[in-house]
Scaffold this active site. Structure first.
Site, PDB file in Angstrom:
ATOM      1  N   LYS A   1      20.142  27.226  47.443  1.00  9.11           N
ATOM      2  CA  LYS A   1      20.150  27.083  48.424  1.00  9.11           C
ATOM      3  C   LYS A   1      20.075  25.955  48.819  1.00  9.11           C
ATOM      4  O   LYS A   1      20.766  24.727  49.814  1.00  9.11           O
ATOM      5  CB  LYS A   1      19.979  28.332  49.508  1.00  9.11           C
TER       6      LYS A   1
ATOM      7  N   GLN B   1      15.334  35.882  52.574  1.00  6.33           N
ATOM      8  CA  GLN B   1      15.629  36.751  51.041  1.00  6.33           C
ATOM      9  C   GLN B   1      14.890  38.249  50.897  1.00  6.33           C
ATOM     10  O   GLN B   1      14.329  38.526  51.685  1.00  6.33           O
ATOM     11  CB  GLN B   1      15.064  35.705  50.268  1.00  6.33           C
TER      12      GLN B   1
ATOM     13  N   ASP C   1      23.856  35.904  56.744  1.00  4.62           N
ATOM     14  CA  ASP C   1      24.331  36.908  55.562  1.00  4.62           C
ATOM     15  C   ASP C   1      25.109  37.760  55.957  1.00  4.62           C
ATOM     16  O   ASP C   1      25.715  38.418  54.987  1.00  4.62           O
ATOM     17  CB  ASP C   1      22.759  37.647  54.897  1.00  4.62           C
TER      18      ASP C   1
HETATM   19  N1  LIG Z   1      19.201  37.988  52.316  1.00  2.50           N
HETATM   20  C1  LIG Z   1      19.719  37.328  50.942  1.00  2.50           C
HETATM   21  N2  LIG Z   1      21.233  37.015  50.431  1.00  2.50           N
HETATM   22  C2  LIG Z   1      21.493  36.637  49.163  1.00  2.50           C
HETATM   23  O1  LIG Z   1      22.194  36.512  49.665  1.00  2.50           O
HETATM   24  C3  LIG Z   1      21.200  37.167  48.626  1.00  2.50           C
HETATM   25  C4  LIG Z   1      19.517  37.378  48.792  1.00  2.50           C
HETATM   26  N3  LIG Z   1      18.820  38.117  49.768  1.00  2.50           N
HETATM   27  N4  LIG Z   1      18.940  38.273  47.650  1.00  2.50           N
HETATM   28  C5  LIG Z   1      19.962  38.004  46.530  1.00  2.50           C
HETATM   29  C6  LIG Z   1      20.931  38.047  45.975  1.00  2.50           C
HETATM   30  C7  LIG Z   1      21.032  37.101  44.640  1.00  2.50           C
HETATM   31  N5  LIG Z   1      22.127  36.224  44.982  1.00  2.50           N
HETATM   32  C8  LIG Z   1      22.936  34.952  44.280  1.00  2.50           C
HETATM   33  C9  LIG Z   1      23.490  33.830  45.014  1.00  2.50           C
HETATM   34  C10 LIG Z   1      23.835  32.940  43.951  1.00  2.50           C
HETATM   35  C11 LIG Z   1      24.054  33.370  42.828  1.00  2.50           C
HETATM   36  C12 LIG Z   1      24.198  32.468  41.846  1.00  2.50           C
HETATM   37  O2  LIG Z   1      24.678  31.481  42.085  1.00  2.50           O
HETATM   38  N6  LIG Z   1      24.181  32.753  40.759  1.00  2.50           N
HETATM   39  C13 LIG Z   1      24.820  31.620  39.917  1.00  2.50           C
HETATM   40  C14 LIG Z   1      23.107  30.969  37.989  1.00  2.50           C
HETATM   41  C15 LIG Z   1      22.262  30.974  39.252  1.00  2.50           C
HETATM   42  C16 LIG Z   1      20.997  31.002  37.661  1.00  2.50           C
HETATM   43  O3  LIG Z   1      21.433  30.087  36.597  1.00  2.50           O
HETATM   44  O4  LIG Z   1      20.087  31.447  37.371  1.00  2.50           O
HETATM   45  C17 LIG Z   1      25.567  31.668  39.166  1.00  2.50           C
HETATM   46  O5  LIG Z   1      26.273  33.308  39.014  1.00  2.50           O
HETATM   47  O6  LIG Z   1      26.706  31.046  37.988  1.00  2.50           O
HETATM   48  C18 LIG Z   1      22.812  34.265  42.140  1.00  2.50           C
HETATM   49  C19 LIG Z   1      22.663  35.062  42.872  1.00  2.50           C
HETATM   50  C20 LIG Z   1      22.091  36.350  46.760  1.00  2.50           C
HETATM   51  N7  LIG Z   1      21.242  37.493  47.161  1.00  2.50           N
END
Ligand SMILES: Nc1nc(=O)c2c([nH]1)NC[C@@H]1CN(c3ccc(C(=O)N[C@@H](CCC(=O)O)C(=O)O)cc3)C=[N+]21
Ligand SMILES: NC(=O)C1=CN([C@@H]2O[C@H](COP(=O)(O)OP(=O)(O)OC[C@H]3O[C@@H](n4cnc5c(N)ncnc54)[C@H](OP(=O)(O)O)[C@@H]3O)[C@@H](O)[C@H]2O)C=CC1
Ligand SMILES: [Mg+2]
Length: 286
Positions: free
Chosen positions: A54, A98, A121
């Protein structure tokens, strides 16, 4: 494979490029940049990767990020005080705490404390309620990102049979509300659903968000259906996998999202989008 891939990295990059242009246009005219506060409690490694992503995304776009890394022993009162301070800080347009938080802290009470106009969020009851009554404000990033990806299919969602697997506050429920707003006929499946396979088999659109690797089997997918996989699991070998049995599902689906490279990058793009929306509103730009 017969399905077309919905490429979240590419679509997310398009969204971010548009935001970068907007930000540049206003900051060149002397406006302050958008500001996003990211609060992380404790050092969970998966969360740290996500928080670092982020930060990088913010820097590239010209969003100023303010990081608050708190020890996992922080008290509720200290966290409350930080949120109060961020709510008042005029440089900050978005506040993200988070999740999940350590056991001794209440996520609900922190979410409720964030100024709904800075709740990028989209988790605050005001923002969920607004989505539910068809007056969307700041929209939860993951479902919002899924809606943006669905535009890429060119399909009309009106009257479509949509099945959402998972009913959490942050993904499944707001996903169902988004799809309802878009005119789909929506079924929400959860832990007590008796015959998940039967629901998925009649779906023109499946959104899998249960957090159970491989839960949605390829042979359940209706021919030509749209399959959106929100689940993210890291196996011991480091590879990422979703809630859908991808290889088998891709033989039947019309469109499918990969993991990684599908919904995840869209979530980050929509977080940036929400931050820019909040900034524009707060500065009275338009
Ligand atoms: N307040 C809060 N807001 C959130 O939006 C929030 C949170 N807490 N806690 C955790 C979860 C999980 N989450 C993700 C977002 C992007 C990827 C992401 O970019 N994933 C990549 C892979 C990243 C990697 O390689 O690890 C993909 O799917 O291609 C993953 C997980 C947002 N969350
Ligand atoms: N790509 C991205 O940007 C993001 C990905 N994620 C990922 O998405 C997944 C879901 O996250 P989140 O919503 O926070 O998870 P939660 O654990 O909070 O919610 C999971 C939901 O799925 C339901 N569920 C669990 N097991 C089953 C089952 N066997 N059949 C049907 N429903 C079931 C649960 O039901 P019940 O309510 O009855 O307990 C619950 O509603 C995770 O893998 C997470 O890592 C999360 C956020 C963003
Ligand atoms: Mg969760």
């Amino acid at each position: 494979m017969t399905a077309r891939l919905l490429d979240g990295r590419a679509v997310g990059a398009t969204v971010r490029a548009g935001l970068a242009e907007t930000i540049a246009a206003y900051t060149e005219n002397g406006h302050r940049p958008p500001g996003l506060a990211v609060v992380q409690v404790g050092g969970d490694p998966a969360s740290s990767v996500y928080v670092a992503n982020k930060r990088k995304a913010c820097a590239k776009l010209g969003i100023e990020s303010f990081s608050h890394d708190l020890k996992d022993t922080v008290s509720q009162a200290e966290l409350d005080a930080l949120v109060d301070e961020l709510n008042e800080d005029p440089r900050i347009d978005g506040i993200l705490v988070q999740l999940p938080l350590p056991e001794h802290l209440s996520a609900d009470s922190i979410i409720n404390r964030i100024d709904p106009d800075k709740d990028v969020d989209g988790f605050h009851p005001t923002n969920i309620g607004r989505l539910a009554i068809r007056q969307p404000g700041l929209r939860p990033c993951t479902p919002f990102g899924v809606m943006r990806l669905l535009e890429e299919t060119g399909r009309d969602l009106h009257g479509m049979e949509a099945v959402v697997v998972g009913a959490s506050n942050i993904v499944g429920r707001p996903m169902a509300l988004e799809l309802l707003l878009a005119g789909a006929t929506v079924t929400v499946c959860h832990r007590f659903t008796e015959d998940l396979a039967a629901h998925v088999r009649r779906a023109d659109l499946v959104v899998a968000a249960a957090g159970k690797p491989g839960l949605v089997r390829g042979e359940w997918i209706k021919g030509g259906a749209i399959v959106i996989d929100v689940g993210i699991h890291r196996r011991d070998d480091g590879t990422l996998h979703g809630d859908v049995d991808f290889d088998a599902a891709a033989e039947r689906a019309g469109f499918i999202t990969p993991v990684p490279g599908g919904v995840g990058p869209m979530t980050i793009a929509m977080l940036m989008h929400n931050t820019v929306t909040s900034w524009r509103r707060r500065l009275g730009l338009d």
